[in-house]
Design an enzyme around this catalytic site. Sequence first.
Site, mmCIF file in Angstrom:
data_model
loop_
_atom_site.group_PDB
_atom_site.id
_atom_site.type_symbol
_atom_site.label_atom_id
_atom_site.label_comp_id
_atom_site.label_asym_id
_atom_site.label_seq_id
_atom_site.Cartn_x
_atom_site.Cartn_y
_atom_site.Cartn_z
ATOM 1 N N THR A 151 5.836 1.235 -6.033
ATOM 2 C CA THR A 151 6.969 1.484 -5.139
ATOM 3 C C THR A 151 8.139 2.090 -5.909
ATOM 4 O O THR A 151 8.948 2.831 -5.334
ATOM 5 C CB THR A 151 7.426 0.199 -4.427
ATOM 6 N N PHE B 6 1.768 -1.620 1.430
ATOM 7 C CA PHE B 6 0.957 -1.677 2.640
ATOM 8 C C PHE B 6 1.575 -2.549 3.728
ATOM 9 O O PHE B 6 1.600 -2.172 4.893
ATOM 10 C CB PHE B 6 -0.438 -2.241 2.306
ATOM 11 N N ARG B 7 2.066 -3.729 3.357
ATOM 12 C CA ARG B 7 2.290 -4.772 4.346
ATOM 13 C C ARG B 7 3.744 -5.023 4.723
ATOM 14 O O ARG B 7 4.009 -5.663 5.728
ATOM 15 C CB ARG B 7 1.659 -6.084 3.843
ATOM 16 N N GLN C 252 -4.852 -2.929 -8.159
ATOM 17 C CA GLN C 252 -5.112 -2.906 -6.726
ATOM 18 C C GLN C 252 -4.657 -1.592 -6.098
ATOM 19 O O GLN C 252 -4.867 -1.381 -4.904
ATOM 20 C CB GLN C 252 -4.366 -4.073 -6.056
ATOM 21 N N HIS D 73 -9.612 -1.293 -5.619
ATOM 22 C CA HIS D 73 -9.565 -0.753 -4.259
ATOM 23 C C HIS D 73 -9.796 0.748 -4.222
ATOM 24 O O HIS D 73 -9.493 1.404 -3.228
ATOM 25 C CB HIS D 73 -8.233 -1.118 -3.596
ATOM 26 N N CYS E 254 -26.078 16.255 -0.658
ATOM 27 C CA CYS E 254 -27.079 15.632 0.213
ATOM 28 C C CYS E 254 -26.760 15.764 1.697
ATOM 29 O O CYS E 254 -27.590 15.412 2.536
ATOM 30 C CB CYS E 254 -27.266 14.159 -0.161
ATOM 31 N N SER F 215 2.421 -7.554 -7.967
ATOM 32 C CA SER F 215 1.442 -7.963 -6.953
ATOM 33 C C SER F 215 1.922 -9.230 -6.269
ATOM 34 O O SER F 215 2.381 -10.170 -6.928
ATOM 35 C CB SER F 215 0.064 -8.216 -7.576
ATOM 36 N N ASN G 211 7.400 -9.800 -10.615
ATOM 37 C CA ASN G 211 7.326 -9.345 -9.229
ATOM 38 C C ASN G 211 8.673 -9.614 -8.577
ATOM 39 O O ASN G 211 9.303 -10.642 -8.842
ATOM 40 C CB ASN G 211 6.217 -10.104 -8.480
ATOM 41 N N ILE H 234 10.136 -3.798 -12.393
ATOM 42 C CA ILE H 234 9.139 -3.682 -13.454
ATOM 43 C C ILE H 234 9.524 -2.606 -14.475
ATOM 44 O O ILE H 234 9.459 -2.844 -15.686
ATOM 45 C CB ILE H 234 7.755 -3.376 -12.841
#
Length: 246
Positions: free
Chosen positions: A27, A34-35, A100, A120, A156, A194, A219, A237
């Site tokens: 960020t 995401f949330r 992640q 992920h 393929c 995280s 965090n 961070i």
Amino acid sequence: MSGRAELARLIDQAANIAVFTGAGISTESGIPDFRSPGGVWSRMKPIYFQEFISSEEKRREAWTRAFSGRAGWTGREPNAGHHAVARLVARGKVGAVITQNVDNLHQASGVPADKVIELHGNASYAKCLSCHTRHELDDLKRAFEATDAIPTCRECGDLVKTATISFGQSMPEREMLRARAATLACDLFLVLGSSLVVYPAADFPILAKRRGAALGIVNREPTDQDVYADLVLHDEIGPTLSEIVP
């Protein structure tokens, strides 16, 4: 001793650090998480893996999103936090960077790809779901814009998808095994950005602690695992690591 000084001491004493990064480190590069309110999933509903597999409409929507960059996961630059982690790797302090995130920013900051364990996946390229051939997004986008045809594998002919792990898709077994091995081998498990709410990935800090490693968490917000940590810093961070790892 200040929190940053204590973190510097833990890093200095460690011989094998496992760095575990979440959305909070990215960020600071302008990549949305995401949330949270205003995050990715508040602006667009996730497309589940089975929806992608079974519905041409959903595949078209997924590729339209990917080519438009609406999620904001790609096209950003590493920040001071990523570069500090890269310096620790270069100095031989870090055995693995478990992430992640899907933004490729650890590799872009100079961390060798074989040191990065992507739980992920990665949003900067695509893979065939059958033969796993890698496809570059720019190539797929040019073909999509020229023909309006949903991407398929050049080798393929099967379905191609961005190399991220979608909701409902199995976690990558090889990466999970590598992350577990790095967790068991470390003497300092360092969480950066995280919230530690997404499992099974959030099991790793506790596993490291149970095996005798020190646990540090940096965090902005509290996590449910703060109580187990040897050190918790609710701080940015980039500025924190820039001071500790000049």
